[in-house]
Enzyme design. Structure first.
Site, PDB file in Angstrom:
ATOM      1  N   GLU A 162      32.427 106.846  38.384  1.00  0.00           N
ATOM      2  CA  GLU A 162      31.362 106.566  37.399  1.00  0.00           C
ATOM      3  C   GLU A 162      31.911 105.771  36.222  1.00  0.00           C
ATOM      4  O   GLU A 162      31.327 104.775  35.778  1.00  0.00           O
ATOM      5  CB  GLU A 162      30.777 107.890  36.930  1.00  0.00           C
ATOM      6  CG  GLU A 162      30.036 107.880  35.626  1.00  0.00           C
ATOM      7  CD  GLU A 162      30.123 109.243  34.957  1.00  0.00           C
ATOM      8  OE1 GLU A 162      30.964 109.429  34.049  1.00  0.00           O
ATOM      9  OE2 GLU A 162      29.349 110.123  35.350  1.00  0.00           O
ATOM     10  N   ASP A 174      26.423 106.982  41.916  1.00  0.00           N
ATOM     11  CA  ASP A 174      26.283 106.183  40.703  1.00  0.00           C
ATOM     12  C   ASP A 174      27.489 105.298  40.447  1.00  0.00           C
ATOM     13  O   ASP A 174      27.349 104.140  40.031  1.00  0.00           O
ATOM     14  CB  ASP A 174      25.972 107.067  39.499  1.00  0.00           C
ATOM     15  CG  ASP A 174      27.003 108.148  39.237  1.00  0.00           C
ATOM     16  OD1 ASP A 174      27.812 108.441  40.134  1.00  0.00           O
ATOM     17  OD2 ASP A 174      26.984 108.724  38.125  1.00  0.00           O
TER      18      ASP A 174
END
Length: 422
Positions: free
Chosen positions: A99, A157
């Site tokens: 991330e 993500d």
């Protein structure tokens, strides 16, 4: 001020808008879209009530602190080329997550032109990504480094932001240099599509470790209908569609709208808040409901907490860059609720809420993590100038830790009209 002189002055301060197609431009040593860009967003779109030069300077000052704290050398690869990584936490300086690598690559690509080291840093960050593949799908990144003993797999993500950053780099520098950014983006997007998009749901899965099929009565806890709502990235999916010409990304965009509509209608009709994680109401499929506590990360997994707090940023980006009416309507409800709930004072923001708008217990403190995405949501609402200004002033020069600061800096790029689509 001429562009060369502006770029020189901005570089000294740091101390160191159109959607494109799939064809990479020729490589260039100079950025094609140097900071600042001053993108004209799709109207109606507000801006903080400060001079543009002040907004630009705020971004650069914030970036200088962010870079010093969180972007660190990580040795060299086998060819002797430098690697860089993003520190996951000031308390855990040796730890890095995918991330953070996605955030870092996006930030550095946007700051090219102001930071003369941007391309070297970007390439070093991406080489670090390449050096730490997932064991499940090695085209994706292992989500945490060093390994935590619970397997080496991906998080959606992180890889989605890494792919988006590669598209930014392709537009910023071209793809004929040391790294073919366009080819790397195609590879990663194919992996994301094949390993982390539910084949039936078309929803983003938590990572490549999630088995897509199964039935709830068979005890499958994580599957293609258990998404993290902060993985709903409509602007990213539009950019992926434009780059690949793959209609899958249209299906993903439609699926996240279906998920959000159902959750909002049944669980947050007055607030528009999303839970950190969702799961099916009954058997595999729509509609979805908030998960029970301790589903994956903690007691607030079914609340608007430290995952879903990114949702307004992701949704607002689609409104500002593309004028998306669906997401503008979602932000209308959520942003006006937030202003009412606080009386227009950002200091009144709780660090998390139940979906009906009541504050979660034990989290009565202000953090920029929740405030900055709400500021970009306010940009989409023509009657919220005062609320936008209050939020902006509350976040523009406040620093906390890696996660809060990285999300805030990306939102400051949006707030200052310096966030553009690749």
């Amino acid at each position: 001020m001429t562009r060369p002189l502006a770029a020189f002055l901005l570089a000294a301060l740091v101390g160191c808008a159109a959607v494109g197609g799939a064809e990479p431009p020729p490589a260039t040593p100079e950025p094609r879209r140097p900071f600042p860009q001053h993108v004209t967003y799709v109207a109606p779109a507000l801006s903080p009530s400060l001079p543009q030069a002040t907004l630009d300077a705020d971004v650069l000052a914030y970036y200088r602190v962010w870079k010093e704290r969180y972007l660190v050398p990580a040795g060299e690869d086998a060819a002797g080329r430098p690697l860089y990584r993003i520190v996951h936490s000031l308390e855990k300086p040796d730890e890095t997550v995918s991330e953070g690598m996605g955030y870092g690559m996006m930030i550095v690509a946007y700051l090219a032109g102001a930071d003369p080291e941007a391309r070297e840093l970007f390439d070093g960050l991406f080489r670090y990504v390449q050096a730490h593949p997932s064991d499940v799908d090695p085209r994706l990144m292992g989500w945490i480094q060093p390994l935590d003993g619970q397997g080496n797999d991906s998080a959606f993500d992180g890889d989605a932001d890494i792919a988006y950053a590669l598209l930014l780099a392709n537009r910023q520098w071209g793809s004929d240099g040391a790294i073919d950014y366009a080819a790397a983006a195609r590879t990663r997007l194919q992996a994301i599509a094949e390993s982390t998009i539910g084949p039936a749901s078309k929803l983003p899965m938590l990572g490549d470790w999630v088995a897509p099929g199964g039935r709830l009565e068979e005890g499958l806890k994580y599957h293609e209908f258990t998404p993290r709502t902060s993985d709903f990235m409509p602007a990213h999916f539009r950019a992926f569609r434009a780059f690949t010409n793959d209609p899958l990304w249209d299906e993903v965009g439609a699926a996240i709208q279906r998920a959000v509509s159902g959750l909002e209608e049944s669980y947050s009709p007055a607030t528009g808040l999303m839970p950190d994680f969702a799961t099916p109401e009954h058997d595999m499929g729509f509609p979805l409901k908030p998960v029970a506590p301790n589903f994956l990360e903690g007691p607030h997994d079914g609340d608007y907490d430290y995952n879903a707090g990114r949702y307004p940023w992701r949704a607002s980006t689609a409104v500002l860059l593309y004028g998306d009416a669906f997401w503008r309507e979602r932000m209308d409800k959520l942003s006006h609720w937030a202003e009412r709930a606080t009386g227009g004072d950002p200091a009144g923001l709780n660090a998390g809420y139940h979906l009906d708008g009541t504050p979660t217990e034990g989290q009565a403190y202000f953090t920029i993590f929740f405030a900055a995405p709400l500021a970009t949501a306010a940009m989409t609402q023509p009657d919220q100038q005062a609320w936008l200004d209050a939020l902006y002033l509350a976040v523009r020069d406040r620093h906390e830790d890696y996660y809060e600061d990285s999300v805030t800096l990306l939102n400051l790029l949006l707030l200052s009209h310096n966030y553009w689509a690749p």
